[in-house]
Design a protein around this motif. Structure first.
Motif, PDB file in Angstrom:
ATOM      1  N   LEU A  62       0.799  -1.217  -0.063  1.00 57.16           N
ATOM      2  CA  LEU A  62      -0.011   0.095  -0.225  1.00 57.16           C
ATOM      3  C   LEU A  62       0.747   1.111   0.052  1.00 57.16           C
ATOM      4  O   LEU A  62       0.599   2.320  -0.686  1.00 57.16           O
ATOM      5  N   SER A  85      -6.061   3.505  10.807  1.00 58.96           N
ATOM      6  CA  SER A  85      -6.580   2.176  10.580  1.00 58.96           C
ATOM      7  C   SER A  85      -8.013   2.218  11.085  1.00 58.96           C
ATOM      8  O   SER A  85      -9.050   1.641  10.362  1.00 58.96           O
ATOM      9  N   VAL A  88     -11.025   3.733   8.865  1.00 61.51           N
ATOM     10  CA  VAL A  88     -11.220   2.983   7.519  1.00 61.51           C
ATOM     11  C   VAL A  88     -12.060   1.861   7.750  1.00 61.51           C
ATOM     12  O   VAL A  88     -11.498   0.633   8.457  1.00 61.51           O
ATOM     13  N   GLN A 115     -12.252   0.278  -3.006  1.00 60.24           N
ATOM     14  CA  GLN A 115     -11.842   0.523  -1.552  1.00 60.24           C
ATOM     15  C   GLN A 115     -10.426   0.492  -1.322  1.00 60.24           C
ATOM     16  O   GLN A 115      -9.752   1.145  -0.621  1.00 60.24           O
ATOM     17  N   ILE A 116      -9.637  -0.506  -2.082  1.00 60.90           N
ATOM     18  CA  ILE A 116      -8.228  -0.875  -2.135  1.00 60.90           C
ATOM     19  C   ILE A 116      -7.568   0.341  -2.730  1.00 60.90           C
ATOM     20  O   ILE A 116      -6.568   0.621  -2.175  1.00 60.90           O
ATOM     21  N   TYR A 118      -8.696   3.460  -2.830  1.00 63.14           N
ATOM     22  CA  TYR A 118      -8.777   4.510  -1.850  1.00 63.14           C
ATOM     23  C   TYR A 118      -7.839   4.472  -0.551  1.00 63.14           C
ATOM     24  O   TYR A 118      -7.122   5.377  -0.157  1.00 63.14           O
ATOM     25  N   LEU A 119      -7.857   3.069  -0.169  1.00 63.63           N
ATOM     26  CA  LEU A 119      -6.913   2.765   0.968  1.00 63.63           C
ATOM     27  C   LEU A 119      -5.628   3.230   0.731  1.00 63.63           C
ATOM     28  O   LEU A 119      -4.887   4.018   1.495  1.00 63.63           O
ATOM     29  N   ILE A 123      -3.244   6.253   2.312  1.00 68.21           N
ATOM     30  CA  ILE A 123      -2.043   5.844   3.049  1.00 68.21           C
ATOM     31  C   ILE A 123      -0.774   6.654   2.600  1.00 68.21           C
ATOM     32  O   ILE A 123       0.039   7.118   3.412  1.00 68.21           O
ATOM     33  N   VAL A 206      -4.181  -3.357   8.433  1.00 69.92           N
ATOM     34  CA  VAL A 206      -3.077  -2.921   7.961  1.00 69.92           C
ATOM     35  C   VAL A 206      -1.962  -3.427   8.458  1.00 69.92           C
ATOM     36  O   VAL A 206      -1.746  -3.321   9.714  1.00 69.92           O
ATOM     37  N   MET A 226      -8.832  -2.547  11.125  1.00 71.50           N
ATOM     38  CA  MET A 226      -9.448  -1.635  10.665  1.00 71.50           C
ATOM     39  C   MET A 226     -10.832  -1.443  11.124  1.00 71.50           C
ATOM     40  O   MET A 226     -11.185  -2.282  11.495  1.00 71.50           O
TER      41      MET A 226
END
Length: 235
Positions: A62, A85, A88, A115-116, A118-119, A123, A206, A226
């Motif tokens: 990430l 964390s 989210v 979602q991934i 955005y995550l 980060i 995470v 999370m």
């Protein structure tokens, strides 16, 4: 010493166990693992093709490895990662599949996952202040002449060409594989990982990963759940 912020399933997850066997190392304990018996592939061949991902351990990056800024501490990084964390909510990835990215193989979502994306973007932005600036040698290792304009801008702004719109979540399971070996490697991967990639993977934590010495292997330093506590119980 470098740090990285990644996703990896919990140590007891079947996907983690299969990946540790295939790569030959457990990313949580750092222990070496006996590779599986695969028809048509010798143990030494498996070791050769998994050498690169074995060093990094089973994960999906990430925020790529970075040196800690001199004015930041590991304690600050841990505190802020724990806080972040919790903001989210957990989510599930689309079904994973064996996919070729360039000349190496990874587990990748079979469909786009907002979602991934955005995550990862959040980060990269949130923790950029913890990253020491890249050295000239590190910039050169990224082959800046071979990057697109967007990737070049990302390299100098965020320390990594493949972030934001250029990011593509993947969990590497081989290093570079030449065209001659691909017809044997790909079926082996489908045999090994097929039984454990049918279920949707929950992204519920995470992982902070740490490099054990300069150029050494990475291992999971800590997992940060999370979502709020109540949401975790429901999930």
């Amino acid at each position: 010493m470098r740090y990285a912020i990644c996703f990896t399933p919990p140590a007891s997850d079947p996907l983690s166990l299969v990946a540790a066997n295939w790569l030959g190392r457990n990313v949580f304990s750092g222990e070496m693992v006996e590779p599986p018996a695969v028809r048509g592939l010798g143990i030494h061949e498996i070791a050769f093709h998994t050498a690169v991902p074995r060093r990094y351990g089973f994960h999906g990056v990430l925020k790529a490895p970075f040196h800690l800024s001199p004015d930041m501490s590991e304690a600050q990084l841990l505190r802020d990662l724990m806080r972040f964390s919790g903001t989210v909510p957990p989510f599930r990835l689309p079904r994973l599949e064996i996919a070729r990215l360039g000349n190496f193989y990874s587990l990748q979502p079979s469909a786009p996952c907002e979602q991934i994306q955005y995550l990862a973007s959040a980060i990269v932005q949130e923790f950029d202040r913890f990253r020491a600036p890249l050295s000239e040698a590190e910039i050169e290792r990224c082959d800046p002449d071979g990057l697109s304009a967007a990737q070049f801008a990302n390299l100098h702004r965020w320390g990594n060409p493949y972030v934001m719109e250029e990011f593509r979540f993947h969990m590497p399971v081989t290093g570079p594989v030449n065209a001659v070996d691909m017809p044997r490697i790909e079926p082996a991967l489908r045999t090994i990982f097929g039984p454990v990639i049918g279920e949707l993977v929950m992204v519920g934590n995470v992982a902070l990963m740490i490099e054990e010495g300069a150029g050494g292997p990475f291992r999971v330093h800590s997992l940060h759940p999370m979502g709020k506590v109540s949401a975790r119980r429901i999930a």
